[in-house]
Design a protein around this motif. Structure first.
Motif, PDB file in Angstrom:
ATOM      1  N   ARG A   7       0.852  -1.185   0.000  1.00 35.18           N
ATOM      2  CA  ARG A   7       0.000   0.000   0.000  1.00 35.18           C
ATOM      3  C   ARG A   7       0.889   1.235   0.000  1.00 35.18           C
ATOM      4  NH1 ARG A   7      -5.443  -1.080   1.518  1.00 35.18           N
ATOM      5  NH2 ARG A   7      -5.644  -3.192   2.275  1.00 35.18           N
ATOM      6  N   GLU A   9       0.813   5.591   0.234  1.00 36.60           N
ATOM      7  CA  GLU A   9      -0.035   6.693   0.670  1.00 36.60           C
ATOM      8  C   GLU A   9      -0.523   7.466  -0.546  1.00 36.60           C
ATOM      9  OE1 GLU A   9       1.283   9.154   3.849  1.00 36.60           O
ATOM     10  OE2 GLU A   9       2.458   7.538   4.727  1.00 36.60           O
ATOM     11  N   ARG A  10      -1.774   7.844  -0.486  1.00 35.39           N
ATOM     12  CA  ARG A  10      -2.355   8.626  -1.581  1.00 35.39           C
ATOM     13  C   ARG A  10      -2.219  10.104  -1.285  1.00 35.39           C
ATOM     14  NH1 ARG A  10      -8.096   5.695  -2.961  1.00 35.39           N
ATOM     15  NH2 ARG A  10      -7.218   3.797  -3.787  1.00 35.39           N
ATOM     16  N   THR A  11      -2.053  10.861  -2.337  1.00 31.74           N
ATOM     17  CA  THR A  11      -2.039  12.304  -2.169  1.00 31.74           C
ATOM     18  C   THR A  11      -3.476  12.767  -1.966  1.00 31.74           C
ATOM     19  OG1 THR A  11      -2.351  12.772  -4.516  1.00 31.74           O
ATOM     20  CG2 THR A  11      -0.074  12.499  -3.746  1.00 31.74           C
ATOM     21  N   GLY A  12      -3.639  13.986  -1.569  1.00 31.25           N
ATOM     22  CA  GLY A  12      -4.985  14.534  -1.397  1.00 31.25           C
ATOM     23  C   GLY A  12      -5.791  14.466  -2.677  1.00 31.25           C
ATOM     24  N   GLU A  14      -5.389  12.323  -5.173  1.00 32.41           N
ATOM     25  CA  GLU A  14      -5.723  10.919  -5.453  1.00 32.41           C
ATOM     26  C   GLU A  14      -6.865  10.444  -4.568  1.00 32.41           C
ATOM     27  OE1 GLU A  14      -1.845   9.303  -4.841  1.00 32.41           O
ATOM     28  OE2 GLU A  14      -1.501   9.058  -6.993  1.00 32.41           O
ATOM     29  N   GLN A  15      -6.852  10.856  -3.301  1.00 35.07           N
ATOM     30  CA  GLN A  15      -7.943  10.486  -2.393  1.00 35.07           C
ATOM     31  C   GLN A  15      -9.253  11.081  -2.878  1.00 35.07           C
ATOM     32  OE1 GLN A  15      -6.522  11.876   1.392  1.00 35.07           O
ATOM     33  NE2 GLN A  15      -5.555   9.921   1.885  1.00 35.07           N
ATOM     34  N   HIS A  16      -9.221  12.321  -3.319  1.00 31.16           N
ATOM     35  CA  HIS A  16     -10.418  12.992  -3.826  1.00 31.16           C
ATOM     36  C   HIS A  16     -10.938  12.271  -5.061  1.00 31.16           C
ATOM     37  CE1 HIS A  16     -12.624  15.979  -6.240  1.00 31.16           C
ATOM     38  NE2 HIS A  16     -13.122  16.323  -5.075  1.00 31.16           N
ATOM     39  N   ALA A  18     -10.450   9.149  -5.966  1.00 28.40           N
ATOM     40  CA  ALA A  18     -10.963   7.829  -5.598  1.00 28.40           C
ATOM     41  C   ALA A  18     -12.344   7.955  -4.956  1.00 28.40           C
ATOM     42  CB  ALA A  18      -9.994   7.130  -4.648  1.00 28.40           C
ATOM     43  N   ALA A  19     -12.514   8.928  -4.080  1.00 31.90           N
ATOM     44  CA  ALA A  19     -13.812   9.132  -3.436  1.00 31.90           C
ATOM     45  C   ALA A  19     -14.862   9.531  -4.461  1.00 31.90           C
ATOM     46  CB  ALA A  19     -13.701  10.202  -2.341  1.00 31.90           C
TER      47      ALA A  19
END
Length: 96
Positions: A7, A9-12, A14-16, A18-19
């Motif tokens: 795993r 860590e995702r950047t902000g 990337e998280q956005h 994905a969500a």
């Protein structure tokens, strides 16, 4: 652990992203359930009974506010007199 299974860590951003994609998928699924239910002339309560769930659970699913399990999707497909088809398709432009 292999690189494929590790795993990171995702950047902000990337998280956005994905969500956003998860929310989009939930909305599309909810719309498909709604469309088929109304095509059959069923109320939310009737479909919920057929699928072994509650009307509020079905309402959340149709509005994109819930992510169903595969067993629930199987019950919904049967309740909607439909075939459940889950596939993995390669992205366009990705060589196999």
């Amino acid at each position: 652990m292999t690189a494929r299974h590790s795993r990171r860590e995702r950047t902000g951003a990337e998280q956005h992203d994905a969500a956003y994609e998860e929310a989009r998928a939930a909305l599309l699924l909810g719309q498909m359930v709604y469309d088929r239910r109304t095509e059959l002339g069923l109320t939310q309560g009737e479909l919920a009974d057929r699928a072994g769930m509650t009307q509020p659970q079905l309402s959340r699913l149709e509005s994109g506010g819930a992510t169903p399990t595969v067993p629930l999707l199987t019950r919904l497909a049967a309740a909607l007199d439909a075939e459940l088809d889950i596939t993995f398709k390669p992205h366009h432009g990705v060589a196999a």
